[in-house]
Scaffold this active site. Structure first.
Site, PDB file in Angstrom:
ATOM      1  N   HIS A  39      12.254 -13.671-110.957  1.00 31.75           N
ATOM      2  CA  HIS A  39      12.207 -12.319-111.417  1.00 31.75           C
ATOM      3  C   HIS A  39      10.774 -12.621-112.206  1.00 31.75           C
ATOM      4  CE1 HIS A  39      16.382 -10.672-111.500  1.00 31.75           C
ATOM      5  NE2 HIS A  39      16.694 -11.869-111.408  1.00 31.75           N
ATOM      6  N   GLU A 104      13.658 -15.867-115.011  1.00 25.89           N
ATOM      7  CA  GLU A 104      12.716 -14.957-115.407  1.00 25.89           C
ATOM      8  C   GLU A 104      11.469 -15.701-115.786  1.00 25.89           C
ATOM      9  OE1 GLU A 104      12.832 -11.712-115.943  1.00 25.89           O
ATOM     10  OE2 GLU A 104      14.906 -11.182-115.685  1.00 25.89           O
TER      11      GLU A 104
HETATM   12 ZN    ZN Z   1      14.091  -8.632-112.142  1.00 23.87          ZN
END
Ligand code: ZN
Length: 263
Positions: A39, A104
């Site tokens: 992400h 992330e």
């Molecule tokens: Zn995401």
């Protein structure tokens, strides 16, 4: 702090900081992750993104955050189901959170100028992916973008994410993209057998897409997601010759056998 967090050390030796997020639960129906999902944070401030991922009111998290300068934090134990994928689907499975580890990568994203990912950050992402893939024996074709599993909602980590650099380091599944040219193509609103063949190949690779011969908005979103990961030089949702050739090569190289229907 839950029992799992209490006194925890990071699962990866590459994480230098542990910041416990409460936003996780038990994995459902699987003991070990077999998918790695990448992400971007999509917020102007990385510190605010980390607060967000640790806020019980938000109900979202990820296992790791990689800062712009390459420092790695762990927020959720790998044994736990972190809440990063949301409504998602890949290869017929909807509960992607139970099957995956989520990273992330700090980047403000498309809504905030979408800067390039710094080299030092990508080096850290590669090292972390290598470590996770090796410890959990995750197959190359199961290192995916959030946009791959949620193409109607998400565009992260986006077309500036250097999947080729990861692939050169042995992470993920990728083929050389066929350079885009002008010429015959399919786009939203068209119908017919070639559209069905395109959808069949996308579904065969794992994308959640209807196989009905109609180039609908859903199909366009999936073609766009495919391009963000595998044909990054032009992301327009149009299935041109380059998109079809790259997709066919990708399907064929994963299995060593021809995908359905040809193209
Ligand atoms: Zn995401």
């Amino acid at each position: 702090m839950t029992l799992d967090d209490a006194g925890s050390k990071p699962d990866s030796p590459l994480a230098t900081e542990w910041r416990a997020s409460p936003n996780h639960g038990p994995r459902q129906g699987v003991d070990r992750p077999d998918l790695l999902l990448l992400h971007y944070t999509g917020m102007a401030s990385t510190d605010e993104a980390i607060e967000w991922l640790c806020d019980p009111a938000r109900g979202v998290s990820a296992h790791y955050v990689v800062r712009e300068d390459g420092r790695i934090l762990q927020l959720v134990a790998e044994s736990r189901r972190a809440w990063h994928a949301g409504v998602s689907s890949w290869a017929g499975v909807q509960d992607i959170n139970s099957r995956s580890i989520g990273i992330e990568i700090a980047n403000p994203g498309h809504d905030h100028g979408y800067p390039a990912f710094p080299e030092v950050q990508i080096a850290a992402v590669i090292a972390l992916c290598r470590d996770i893939v090796a410890r959990h024996a995750i197959a190359p074709a199961r290192v995916l973008a959030h946009s791959d599993v949620a193409p109607l909602r998400k565009s992260d980590p986006g077309e500036k994410f250097p999947w080729d650099a990861l692939h050169r380091a042995g992470i993920g599944h990728l083929v050389a993209e066929e350079p885009p040219t002008d010429g015959r193509y399919f786009m939203r609103g068209e119908h017919g057998q070639p559209i069905e063949a395109l959808q069949a190949m996308l579904a065969y690779y794992g994308y959640d897409v209807p196989v009905n011969g109609s180039f609908c908005a859903h199909t366009e979103a999936v073609v766009t997601a495919f391009q963000r990961h595998f044909r990054r030089s032009r992301v327009d949702g149009i299935a041109d010759v380059s998109t079809l050739a790259t997709l066919y090569r990708l399907c064929a190289s994963r299995t060593g056998s021809a995908p359905p229907d040809g193209a």
